[in-house]
Design an enzyme around this catalytic site. Structure first.
Site, PDB file in Angstrom:
ATOM      1  CB  SER A  81      27.481  -9.498  57.580  1.00  0.00           C
ATOM      2  OG  SER A  81      26.560 -10.226  58.361  1.00  0.00           O
ATOM      3  CD  GLU A  90      38.442  -9.436  59.964  1.00  0.00           C
ATOM      4  OE1 GLU A  90      37.992  -9.479  61.110  1.00  0.00           O
ATOM      5  OE2 GLU A  90      37.724  -9.545  58.955  1.00  0.00           O
ATOM      6  CE  LYS A 132      30.031  -6.156  60.748  1.00  0.00           C
ATOM      7  NZ  LYS A 132      30.571  -7.085  61.727  1.00  0.00           N
ATOM      8  CG  HIS A 134      50.879   2.506  76.459  1.00  0.00           C
ATOM      9  ND1 HIS A 134      51.592   1.470  77.014  1.00  0.00           N
ATOM     10  CD2 HIS A 134      51.692   3.596  76.533  1.00  0.00           C
ATOM     11  CE1 HIS A 134      52.766   1.911  77.440  1.00  0.00           C
ATOM     12  NE2 HIS A 134      52.865   3.197  77.140  1.00  0.00           N
TER      13      HIS A 134
END
Ligand code: ARG
Length: 485
Positions: free
Chosen positions: A293, A306, A299, A172
């Site tokens: 970014s 992804e 970043k 979980h």
């Protein structure tokens, strides 16, 4: 069999596909319909399979005396030239000729005359295209098998260096029990091993020959289909002509196996993304797999994982597309089947690229100078271990300890819950509670308890087959190494 009998006066070449079946048609196709119905600009990638299939067919036709040896030789000569033209980029693909099959056949006829027109004896584009797709896919499945092996090897190599590195295992996404990082990686090796098995299984049903089924009912010529299958290295011959020309199960099965493989890559992507977020900081992936970014200078985004996660949706979509394509098709061949190619091609491309990039992103690239791999994932063992120290990952171990002292498991569970509550109110780990405090929860607790409360003690104690104890993990690594060698 008539071999070189004079042919009717006819066009010397098929310049437009209307000429392949012309006499009946009183008006040409509109430009829009031509574009709508043609497949050449995507199915031309089947050209090698198409030529291989044609050569095997022609060889058999000659061996059976259906065409002459001279015609066979002319076909071979023409196909050799076409191969050269396609490889050099000189071949002119024509939309007017609809697909790869008619383009190649038209050029053959242009080059060798009537012999080219005899090639289509005893076959149809229906069994031809089914054969081409199977031959092409067989080759791709073999390449994918190799890429799956590479990825598994990369994972095993990283695992080998991280047997003793401990991270929190989650259920979980809550800290559950400490596990070896190698054990975690080997879970993915299991998944990719199953993917490789599935690919092999799909290959068995793909590598069967439809050719010789002709349009749908078989043919009047005395073909030797087994001979063609053998020439093409296929394992057998489709046994029902109607099924042979219309079956696309192999494409659906392949896309299904590919979807599942992408799902595994997507799950791994998700882990990499979580692990490399600042809040976890478990790993780093090499800069070449990330992007910055345009607005936030600090970043480094995990674009590759992804995108892999995103592309999984696309491949699963292709599976839906293909399976829906077949639904409602009566026997035998229908033009609907032309729609099998783009999803299949894109599935193969996406899966191959993703497997390739993951093997390198995880395992790094071989530096020929040092013979070592470089640029794979960097593991922050300290961060992993620190995370495993939080969240009472060894609480189950304390319960097991009490069970060994004679408590029923349910009671032990309850006792430990109290201990966790106490530790949590003191903002410390179970292993940081003094012995006297622990003994307050149960008198049987002794100072040997600290061994079982340690991460390493917890890990080592799970020494059953398939467990996370370093001894078990090393045994699994050895098994995979032998299997993948
Ligand atoms: N381009 C077609 C396909 O991909 C080839 C078979 C065409 N057969 C036919 N009867 N129109 O399926």
């Amino acid at each position: 069999m008539p071999t070189s009998q004079p042919t009717q006066p006819s066009h010397n070449q098929l310049d437009t596909k209307a000429q392949a079946w012309s006499a009946l048609f009183s008006e040409p196709m509109s430009e829009l319909v031509k574009r709508y119905t043609s497949s050449v600009f995507f199915d031309k990638r089947l050209w090698q399979a198409d030529i291989a299939g044609s050569l095997a067919h022609a060889e058999m036709l000659a061996a059976q005396g259906i065409i002459s040896q001279e015609d066979h030789a002319a076909i071979q000569r023409g196909m050799a030239q076409i191969t050269q033209e396609i490889e050099s980029g000189a071949f002119e693909w024509k939309l007017d000729l609809e697909d790869v099959h008619l383009n190649i056949e038209a050029r053959l006829t242009q080059l060798v005359g009537d012999a080219g027109k005899r090639l289509h004896t005893g076959r149809s584009r229906n069994d031809q295209v089914a054969t081409d797709v199977r031959l092409w896919l067989r080759g791709e499945i073999d390449l994918i098998g190799g890429l799956l092996t590479d990825l598994q090897k990369a994972l095993v190599e990283v695992a080998e260096k991280n047997v003793e590195v401990i991270l929190p295992g989650f259920t979980h996404l809550q800290v559950a029990q400490p596990v070896s990082f190698a054990h975690h990686l080997l879970a993915y090796v299991e998944m990719f091993a199953r993917d490789a098995e599935r690919m092999q299984d799909v290959r068995r049903r793909t590598n069967v020959l439809p050719l010789g089924s002709a349009a749908l009912a078989g043919t009047t010529y005395p073909l030797d289909r087994e001979r063609v299958a053998q020439t093409l290295g296929m394992d057998g011959v489709c046994q029902n002509s109607l099924d042979a020309v219309s079956d696309r199960d192999f494409a659906i099965e392949f896309t299904s196996a590919a979807s599942l493989c992408m799902v595994h890559l997507s799950r791994l992507s998700e882990e990499l993304i979580i692990w490399m977020s600042q809040n976890f900081g478990f790993i780093k992936i090499a800069d070449r797999f990330t992007t910055g970014s345009s607005i936030m200078p600090q970043k480094k985004n995990p674009d590759v994982p992804e995108l892999a996660r995103g592309k999984t949706g696309r491949v699963v979509g292709h599976l839906m597309g293909l399976i829906t394509l077949m639904k409602g098709q009566p026997l035998a061949y229908n033009k609907d089947n032309q729609e099998d190619k783009e999803p299949l091609f894109d599935t193969v491309d996406t899966l191959k690229d993703t497997l390739r990039i993951f093997a390198e992103m995880v395992g790094g690239q071989l530096n020929p100078a040092t013979g070592a791999k470089e640029g794979g994932i960097t593991v922050n063992a300290q961060a992993m271990e620190a995370a495993a120290q939080k969240g009472y990952a060894t609480a189950t171990d304390l319960a097991d300890y009490l069970v060994k002292k004679g408590l029923p498991f349910r009671d032990a569970h309850e006792t430990v819950a109290h201990a966790v509550k106490a530790a949590s109110s003191h903002n410390c780990d179970l292993s940081e509670l003094p012995l006297a405090v622990l003994q307050g929860f149960h008198a049987s607790i002794d100072k040997d308890v600290y061994e079982c409360l340690s991460l390493r003690g917890s890990l080592g104690a799970r020494n059953t087959l398939g467990g996370t104890a370093p001894a078990q993990v090393r045994a699994q690594i050895a098994r995979h190494r032998a299997r993948l060698a």
